[in-house]
Design an enzyme around this catalytic site. Sequence first.
Site, PDB file in Angstrom:
ATOM      1  N   ASP A  33      -1.316   2.256   2.272  1.00  0.00           N
ATOM      2  CA  ASP A  33      -0.227   2.102   3.252  1.00  0.00           C
ATOM      3  C   ASP A  33      -0.171   3.367   4.106  1.00  0.00           C
ATOM      4  O   ASP A  33      -0.041   4.474   3.593  1.00  0.00           O
ATOM      5  CB  ASP A  33       1.103   1.887   2.508  1.00  0.00           C
ATOM      6  N   ASP A  35      -0.405  -1.924   8.963  1.00  0.00           N
ATOM      7  CA  ASP A  35      -0.630  -0.615   8.347  1.00  0.00           C
ATOM      8  C   ASP A  35      -0.852  -0.637   6.842  1.00  0.00           C
ATOM      9  O   ASP A  35      -0.845   0.406   6.217  1.00  0.00           O
ATOM     10  CB  ASP A  35       0.496   0.354   8.744  1.00  0.00           C
ATOM     11  N   GLU A  36      -1.050  -1.810   6.259  1.00  0.00           N
ATOM     12  CA  GLU A  36      -1.322  -1.801   4.825  1.00  0.00           C
ATOM     13  C   GLU A  36      -2.366  -2.841   4.433  1.00  0.00           C
ATOM     14  O   GLU A  36      -2.559  -3.844   5.121  1.00  0.00           O
ATOM     15  CB  GLU A  36      -0.036  -1.993   4.015  1.00  0.00           C
TER      16      GLU A  36
HETATM   17  P1  TTP Z   1       6.064   0.537   7.054  1.00  0.00           P
HETATM   18  O1  TTP Z   1       4.800   0.790   6.278  1.00  0.00           O
HETATM   19  O2  TTP Z   1       7.197  -0.153   6.404  1.00  0.00           O
HETATM   20  O3  TTP Z   1       6.642   1.917   7.612  1.00  0.00           O
HETATM   21  P2  TTP Z   1       5.898   3.238   8.088  1.00  0.00           P
HETATM   22  O4  TTP Z   1       4.418   3.138   7.956  1.00  0.00           O
HETATM   23  O5  TTP Z   1       6.409   3.544   9.469  1.00  0.00           O
HETATM   24  O6  TTP Z   1       6.484   4.315   7.122  1.00  0.00           O
HETATM   25  P3  TTP Z   1       6.080   4.631   5.601  1.00  0.00           P
HETATM   26  O7  TTP Z   1       5.480   5.992   5.656  1.00  0.00           O
HETATM   27  O8  TTP Z   1       7.370   4.600   4.853  1.00  0.00           O
HETATM   28  O9  TTP Z   1       5.096   3.582   5.176  1.00  0.00           O
HETATM   29  O10 TTP Z   1       5.725  -0.274   8.388  1.00  0.00           O
HETATM   30  C1  TTP Z   1       4.548  -0.060   9.124  1.00  0.00           C
HETATM   31  C2  TTP Z   1       4.787  -0.185  10.602  1.00  0.00           C
HETATM   32  O11 TTP Z   1       5.346  -1.452  10.915  1.00  0.00           O
HETATM   33  C3  TTP Z   1       5.781   0.835  11.143  1.00  0.00           C
HETATM   34  O12 TTP Z   1       5.173   2.052  11.524  1.00  0.00           O
HETATM   35  C4  TTP Z   1       6.416   0.125  12.288  1.00  0.00           C
HETATM   36  C5  TTP Z   1       6.314  -1.348  11.948  1.00  0.00           C
HETATM   37  N1  TTP Z   1       7.633  -1.877  11.532  1.00  0.00           N
HETATM   38  C6  TTP Z   1       8.409  -2.536  12.474  1.00  0.00           C
HETATM   39  O13 TTP Z   1       8.009  -2.715  13.611  1.00  0.00           O
HETATM   40  N2  TTP Z   1       9.651  -3.017  12.082  1.00  0.00           N
HETATM   41  C7  TTP Z   1      10.136  -2.833  10.813  1.00  0.00           C
HETATM   42  O14 TTP Z   1      11.260  -3.272  10.504  1.00  0.00           O
HETATM   43  C8  TTP Z   1       9.310  -2.149   9.840  1.00  0.00           C
HETATM   44  C9  TTP Z   1       9.790  -1.926   8.437  1.00  0.00           C
HETATM   45  C10 TTP Z   1       8.074  -1.693  10.254  1.00  0.00           C
HETATM   46 MG    MG Z   2       3.501   2.466   6.189  1.00  0.00          MG
END
Ligand code: TTP
Ligand code: MG
Length: 351
Positions: A6, A104-105
């Site tokens: 992730d 992103d995962e």
């Molecule tokens: P996440 O992996 O939930 O968040 P992140 O990568 O920004 O942070 P973390 O380090 O905690 O993993 O989500 C990945 C991407 O998806 C995030 O950068 C933006 C997008 N996203 C949205 O557009 N809306 C949302 O509600 C969420 C949770 C994420």
């Molecule tokens: Mg993330």
Amino acid sequence: MILHVDMDQFYAAVEQREHPEFSGKPVIVGADPKEGRGRGVVQTCSYEAREFGIRSGMPISRAWKLCPDAIFVRPKFELYISTSNRVMAILRRKAEKFEQWGLDEAFLDVTSKVEGFEKAKQLALTIKKEILRKERLTCSIGIGSNKLVAKIASDYNKPDGITMVRDGEESRFLAPLPVRRLLWIGKKTERQLGKLGIKTIGDLAGFDTLTLREKFGSMASYYFQAARGIDESEVSGKGIAKSISREVTFEEDTSDMNQIFETLNQLCREIHEELEEKKKLFKTITIKIRYGTFRTFTHGKTLSFYSNSLQTFQKTSMKLFEPFLKKNEKVRLIGVKVSNFLSGGKQKTLF
Ligand code: TTP
Ligand code: MG
């Protein structure tokens, strides 16, 4: 042997990479805050912004109040998608089976690639190094004997972490964590479980199964297994996406039409960018709405033609939503999905 990768603060990290002057600063990616009058939500924010209490899904106006000096940027999906595509290409090559979730995962089944957990950890380090070298981004990786455990592990030591849960240690690893970490347990179920005195995954594992079944019906057996770290689902393989979807849970339930439609348009734009990138045309649009009461509806329409038009996409989605927004009911989540693809290749714009 499963790895879950992730990316850390993904959109915000890409912005910080592109703008070195943003690094170390609160960066908020989402709608225009318009000095606190803006509609729409925060999509993500840098860790520096999270220190102000800002979170994904929060109204942008609230984020502005919490930290007016933050750097607010409008999302550049094209940039995030192309970055994501390159990261995913790195990951795909390392795996026997590969399954991407969102931008992103991803899950990697590496059973036949590594022997034992130490080797899996080395592979995780190699992956992190390669992503850092090629993309100047960090990620967090969970290693476990199944998807459930690997996914929870990747979130355990963020950012830039590796968390390994060896075979047989699943229950011990999960026990102290809050039940919310389990997939499918949201705020509401968390509250219901809390009333039964169940706060941690360990509490859930130790709870009387008959009572769980009475309260939660068929979900009870999922809770029973998940709380013990049991998950037999497979990494789905290298299959081609059959649909592309996005959804957002509002931080607070809302009946503000402007906010709902702004967010919907944002989701459509995001999906549309991905369609463009993958050169796909779509025919079917499905929307999803969940009210504050958790009542959830999906509603779809198949066009009479394949389209790659953002306007068609946004208009159709809005029309699909309309009948669901007339009642004065607060909305918790909205989502939109396109499916029924035609790989457009060199085809020109249709409608
Ligand atoms: P996440 O992996 O939930 O968040 P992140 O990568 O920004 O942070 P973390 O380090 O905690 O993993 O989500 C990945 C991407 O998806 C995030 O950068 C933006 C997008 N996203 C949205 O557009 N809306 C949302 O509600 C969420 C949770 C994420
Ligand atoms: Mg993330």
